[in-house]
Design a protein around this motif. Structure first.
Motif, PDB file in Angstrom:
ATOM      1  N   VAL A   8       0.811  -1.130  -0.100  1.00 29.20           N
ATOM      2  CA  VAL A   8       0.107   0.109   0.255  1.00 29.20           C
ATOM      3  C   VAL A   8       0.761   1.329  -0.175  1.00 29.20           C
ATOM      4  CG1 VAL A   8      -1.849   1.276   1.185  1.00 29.20           C
ATOM      5  CG2 VAL A   8      -1.852  -1.034   1.066  1.00 29.20           C
ATOM      6  N   MET A   9       1.836   1.203   0.798  1.00 30.08           N
ATOM      7  CA  MET A   9       3.080   2.519   0.653  1.00 30.08           C
ATOM      8  C   MET A   9       3.687   2.460  -0.580  1.00 30.08           C
ATOM      9  SD  MET A   9       2.450   3.555   3.971  1.00 30.08           S
ATOM     10  CE  MET A   9       0.866   3.271   3.594  1.00 30.08           C
ATOM     11  N   ILE A  10       3.884   1.505  -1.099  1.00 28.23           N
ATOM     12  CA  ILE A  10       4.513   1.357  -2.475  1.00 28.23           C
ATOM     13  C   ILE A  10       3.497   2.086  -3.526  1.00 28.23           C
ATOM     14  CG2 ILE A  10       5.357   0.184  -4.469  1.00 28.23           C
ATOM     15  CD1 ILE A  10       6.592  -1.710  -2.431  1.00 28.23           C
ATOM     16  N   SER A  11       2.319   1.848  -3.569  1.00 23.79           N
ATOM     17  CA  SER A  11       1.351   2.252  -4.393  1.00 23.79           C
ATOM     18  C   SER A  11       1.322   4.015  -4.190  1.00 23.79           C
ATOM     19  CB  SER A  11       0.028   1.397  -4.283  1.00 23.79           C
ATOM     20  OG  SER A  11      -0.979   2.011  -5.081  1.00 23.79           O
ATOM     21  N   ILE A  12       1.061   4.189  -3.002  1.00 26.42           N
ATOM     22  CA  ILE A  12       0.984   5.580  -2.381  1.00 26.42           C
ATOM     23  C   ILE A  12       1.861   6.477  -2.872  1.00 26.42           C
ATOM     24  CG2 ILE A  12       0.697   7.076  -0.534  1.00 26.42           C
ATOM     25  CD1 ILE A  12      -1.151   5.115   0.612  1.00 26.42           C
TER      26      ILE A  12
END
Length: 352
Positions: free
Chosen positions: A26-30
């Motif tokens: 999720v952090m990578i996508s954000i």
């Protein structure tokens, strides 16, 4: 019951790694959507405040996000200066959208799997299928963007030259069909490389065909590509010199019918190129991250679509060379040769 503590600890570690990866994804996508990685690429060491200014984000959130990246090994931290840096290797994976190992777009697929969790659970319980077009919209853009980079790196320089006699035909002017073309990235790459040839892309998903047409216009190759909504067993037969299935045959409920139709649609000396997820023929030989990824996606996507077509076959994403060759030979092809192998793909050259 006796518990082997070392085995338990190893399994708990595996589960913890999967959970951490899910959070981290999720952090990578954000980070990708907010341009944080791109703001770091080539900039050298940056403080959290400097990165926040460059990306137009709030510093306190950026600092916590950076610490998550450091903990996961995606960003390098310099304790003496309390700065963060994206190395060239990290930039290839996270910031360079044309890199063959650019991964952030893959998380759109993961998001779609969570959004459709209830559908998958119902399918597993009842045995019903889930058609490709029934999934969360993030699936289509995620699959298209993620696979595109692998095709950019390998299709023209490696895969097509590995086929018997195909490149000279493409250079002189060939007819090529791309079955299950999705957003058209594979079709467009071939059209850009071989301007004397004409290409047809077919897919059952109308939304993908519309996106493919837009992509062809933007790439400047719409004059030599025709995208049409059609099934794998009823597109027009034009005597194609090459028919391609890019990571699509294993999704079909009737791959034998698709290959038989390809046989009737081919020129007499034509080739069928099967691009399939890499898999060994035995389950025990597919243990590891790649196998886990493909079997999981296959449960929710590939098998589900094949079942939705009341398929005679439900090959799944880990079909393996032996099963694929059996289907091809049963469909009237005499020769099935593995032309190229990578960690993620297996390329089969199929001929009459």
């Amino acid at each position: 019951m006796t518990i082997d503590q070392s085995k338990l600890d190893a399994l708990v570690g595996t589960a913890l790694g999967d959970i951490a990866g899910a959070y981290g994804g999720v952090m990578i996508s954000i980070g990708n959507k907010l341009g944080l990685y791109r703001a770091m690429a080539g900039a050298g060491p940056l403080s959290a405040a400097e990165l926040a200014r460059r990306a137009g984000c709030a510093e306190r959130y950026v600092r916590e996000w950076l610490n998550a990246q450091v903990a996961g090994g995606y960003v390098t931290y310099h304790p003496a200066s309390q700065t963060y840096e994206l190395t060239p290797e990290q930039a290839m994976v996270l910031a360079d959208e044309d890199s063959p190992v650019f991964f952030p777009n893959a998380w759109h697929v993961v998001a779609s799997l969570w959004a459709d969790e209830h559908k998958t659970a119902d399918a597993i319980r009842t045995g019903r299928g889930i058609g490709w077009g029934e999934h969360d919209h993030r699936l289509y853009c995620g699959v298209a963007a993620f696979f595109r980079n692998g095709y950019v790196a390998s299709l023209v320089p490696q895969w097509l030259p590995a086929l018997d006699g195909v490149v000279p035909k493409l250079e002189a002017g060939a007819k090529v069909a791309d079955i299950g073309c999705g957003f058209g990235h594979s079709t467009i790459l071939m059209a850009q490389a071989y301007p004397q040839s004409h290409f047809w892309g077919f897919d059952v998903h109308a939304e993908s065909i519309r996106a493919a047409r837009r992509n062809a216009e933007q790439a400047g190759v719409a004059d030599r590509i025709t995208f049409e909504v059609a099934k794998a067993n009823d597109y027009p037969a034009r005597g194609y010199d090459l028919i391609c299935f890019f990571d699509s045959l294993h999704d079909m409920g009737h791959p034998d019918k698709a290959l038989r139709h390809a046989g009737t649609a081919l020129a007499p000396d034509g080739n069928v190129m099967l691009i399939e997820p890499f898999a060994n023929d035995r389950v025990e030989d597919n243990v590891g991250p790649v196998g886990q990824l493909y079997y999981s996606a296959s449960t929710a996507l590939c098998c589900a679509h094949a079942i939705s077509e009341q398929g005679d076959y439900v090959l799944g994403a880990q079909a393996g060379e032996e099963r694929l060759a059996q289907v091809a030979r049963a469909s009237g092809f005499a020769s099935v040769r593995r032309a190229f192998t990578s960690p993620f793909n297996m390329i089969l050259d199929v001929r009459r």
